[in-house]
Design an enzyme around this catalytic site. Structure first.
Site, mmCIF file in Angstrom:
data_model
loop_
_atom_site.group_PDB
_atom_site.id
_atom_site.type_symbol
_atom_site.label_atom_id
_atom_site.label_comp_id
_atom_site.label_asym_id
_atom_site.label_seq_id
_atom_site.Cartn_x
_atom_site.Cartn_y
_atom_site.Cartn_z
ATOM 1 N N ARG A 19 10.817 -3.154 -10.448
ATOM 2 C CA ARG A 19 9.384 -2.900 -10.348
ATOM 3 C C ARG A 19 8.770 -2.823 -11.739
ATOM 4 O O ARG A 19 9.336 -2.209 -12.655
ATOM 5 C CB ARG A 19 9.123 -1.579 -9.609
ATOM 6 C CG ARG A 19 9.717 -1.520 -8.220
ATOM 7 C CD ARG A 19 9.138 -2.573 -7.302
ATOM 8 N NE ARG A 19 7.697 -2.435 -7.151
ATOM 9 C CZ ARG A 19 7.108 -1.663 -6.239
ATOM 10 N NH1 ARG A 19 7.848 -0.955 -5.398
ATOM 11 N NH2 ARG A 19 5.796 -1.607 -6.154
ATOM 12 N N ASN A 37 4.673 2.343 -6.619
ATOM 13 C CA ASN A 37 4.717 2.050 -8.043
ATOM 14 C C ASN A 37 3.579 2.693 -8.829
ATOM 15 O O ASN A 37 3.755 3.105 -9.973
ATOM 16 C CB ASN A 37 4.713 0.534 -8.259
ATOM 17 C CG ASN A 37 5.400 0.131 -9.537
ATOM 18 O OD1 ASN A 37 6.378 0.760 -9.940
ATOM 19 N ND2 ASN A 37 4.895 -0.896 -10.197
ATOM 20 N N PRO A 74 0.829 -1.207 0.000
ATOM 21 C CA PRO A 74 0.000 0.000 0.000
ATOM 22 C C PRO A 74 0.864 1.258 0.000
ATOM 23 O O PRO A 74 1.873 1.335 0.701
ATOM 24 C CB PRO A 74 -0.804 -0.135 1.297
ATOM 25 C CG PRO A 74 -0.853 -1.606 1.562
ATOM 26 C CD PRO A 74 0.476 -2.126 1.091
ATOM 27 N N GLU A 75 0.446 2.246 -0.778
ATOM 28 C CA GLU A 75 1.205 3.484 -0.872
ATOM 29 C C GLU A 75 0.687 4.507 0.135
ATOM 30 O O GLU A 75 -0.274 4.252 0.868
ATOM 31 C CB GLU A 75 1.159 3.997 -2.313
ATOM 32 C CG GLU A 75 1.692 2.956 -3.289
ATOM 33 C CD GLU A 75 1.742 3.418 -4.736
ATOM 34 O OE1 GLU A 75 1.960 4.621 -4.983
ATOM 35 O OE2 GLU A 75 1.570 2.570 -5.633
ATOM 36 N N LYS A 113 4.930 5.011 4.111
ATOM 37 C CA LYS A 113 4.209 3.751 3.957
ATOM 38 C C LYS A 113 4.104 2.968 5.264
ATOM 39 O O LYS A 113 3.658 1.823 5.251
ATOM 40 C CB LYS A 113 4.910 2.877 2.902
ATOM 41 C CG LYS A 113 4.990 3.495 1.520
ATOM 42 C CD LYS A 113 5.718 2.561 0.562
ATOM 43 C CE LYS A 113 5.883 3.176 -0.813
ATOM 44 N NZ LYS A 113 6.606 2.256 -1.739
#
Length: 329
Positions: free
Chosen positions: A306, A227, A2-3, A50
């Site tokens: 990524r 991402n 989760p960002e 985060k």
């Protein structure tokens, strides 16, 4: 993982439980014994990038005794960390990316003491780092949305469940939890969702010679950026992910930072309104203009790779001999 916007939402869900006592525990965590939370009071909740931090204390008398027994070396270390981070936040010129105190890429600059069990009486913070599908549920458990690889419809098992004196409970899923025995010391200047986010420090970092997509994921300068935000901000700014930041003029770097902040803020607002964030390039086969999207795993040599999506036409790659003044705006 989760960002920043998602973790901010988790913080919002936890906040109403601050000031309540844990009366019952459960969960599958093996690193932390769920019963160790029994009878503790949730005293504070903080979010940094985060990571989520929850402060748990025993009764007030025990807290007072523990603080008086806190060792002088620990107190001195905390004061030095706080002073250094304050200086970095107020004076970016004092910060040195190549110095011995630099935090490895991917770390968000947190300075704490850690362990598996809380020391008696010492200030104790639970650091929660979420996995790819990590989440927090309030007064409900997560249910299986599809069968697993074995064909079983088994509900996800929470790592930790805390029932509070106010009759509600929190369920933590797919996360790593570690005790920290001092307050988290961070610089809000690197947090993309903080009012104190330092644009000058971010622009200086983006101007490096390395591919700009590497810098965006460096939590020392863009804490909370993940991402999804990386892909969306680069596309909206029209920048190829492998373009060295040193080849981009200041106006383009400023536009990129604008998109990072705006997309993150819109995503957070959508979280609170219950709406899904619209993406233009992330996990898409075509861009909004109808061009074919390229997908490739990108990352520094020897580092984490990524998945990255970009449009070769909307985000042309710059060559080293292309003058900055001729680059598209």
């Amino acid at each position: 993982m989760p960002e920043g916007p998602s973790v901010r939402k988790f913080h919002h869900l936890v906040s109403p439980f601050v000031g309540q006592q844990v009366v019952k525990t459960g969960g599958s965590s093996k690193k932390l014994n769920p019963t160790s939370f029994q009878s503790l009071w949730l005293q504070d909740s903080q979010v940094h990038g985060k990571k989520l931090f929850l402060r748990f204390d025993p009764d007030e008398e025990a807290v007072s005794l523990g603080n008086s027994l806190l060792s002088e070396p620990l107190r001195e270390g905390e004061q030095k960390d706080k002073a250094r981070h304050h200086q970095e936040a107020s004076d970016p010129s004092s910060w040195s990316p190549g110095g011995d105190s630099a935090v490895p890429s991917g770390d968000d600059g947190l300075q704490c003491l850690g362990g598996d069990t809380p020391a008696g009486g010492a200030e104790r913070w639970l650091q929660v780092s979420f996995g790819l599908f990590g989440s927090i549920r309030v007064n409900e458990f997560s249910r299986a949305k599809k069968a697993n690889k074995r064909g079983d419809w088994r509900d996800p098992v929470p790592r930790l469940v805390l029932h509070f004196s106010g009759s509600g409970f929190l369920a933590f899923y797919n996360c790593q939890m570690t005790w920290r025995f001092s307050s988290p010391v961070v610089s809000p200047a690197s947090d993309i969702l903080s009012e104190k986010f330092h644009r000058g420090q971010a622009l200086e970092a983006l101007g490096r010679e390395q591919p700009i997509c590497y810098t965006l994921l460096d939590q020392r300068y863009f804490s909370g950026l993940g991402n999804i935000i990386k892909n969306e901000a680069l596309f909206r700014a029209g920048i190829h992910p492998l373009s060295p930041g040193s080849l981009l003029g200041l106006p383009r770097l400023e536009a990129l930072v604008d998109h990072v902040v705006a997309f993150s803020a819109d995503w957070l607002q959508g979280k609170f309104q219950g709406t899904r964030q619209h993406t233009q390039i992330y996990q898409k086969e075509q861009c909004p203009a109808g061009h074919q999207v390229v997908r490739e795993s990108l990352g520094p040599p020897g580092g984490f790779q990524r998945l990255t999506w970009w449009c070769p036409q909307c985000q042309p790659r710059l060559s080293a001999d292309e003058p900055k003044q001729l680059q598209p705006s």
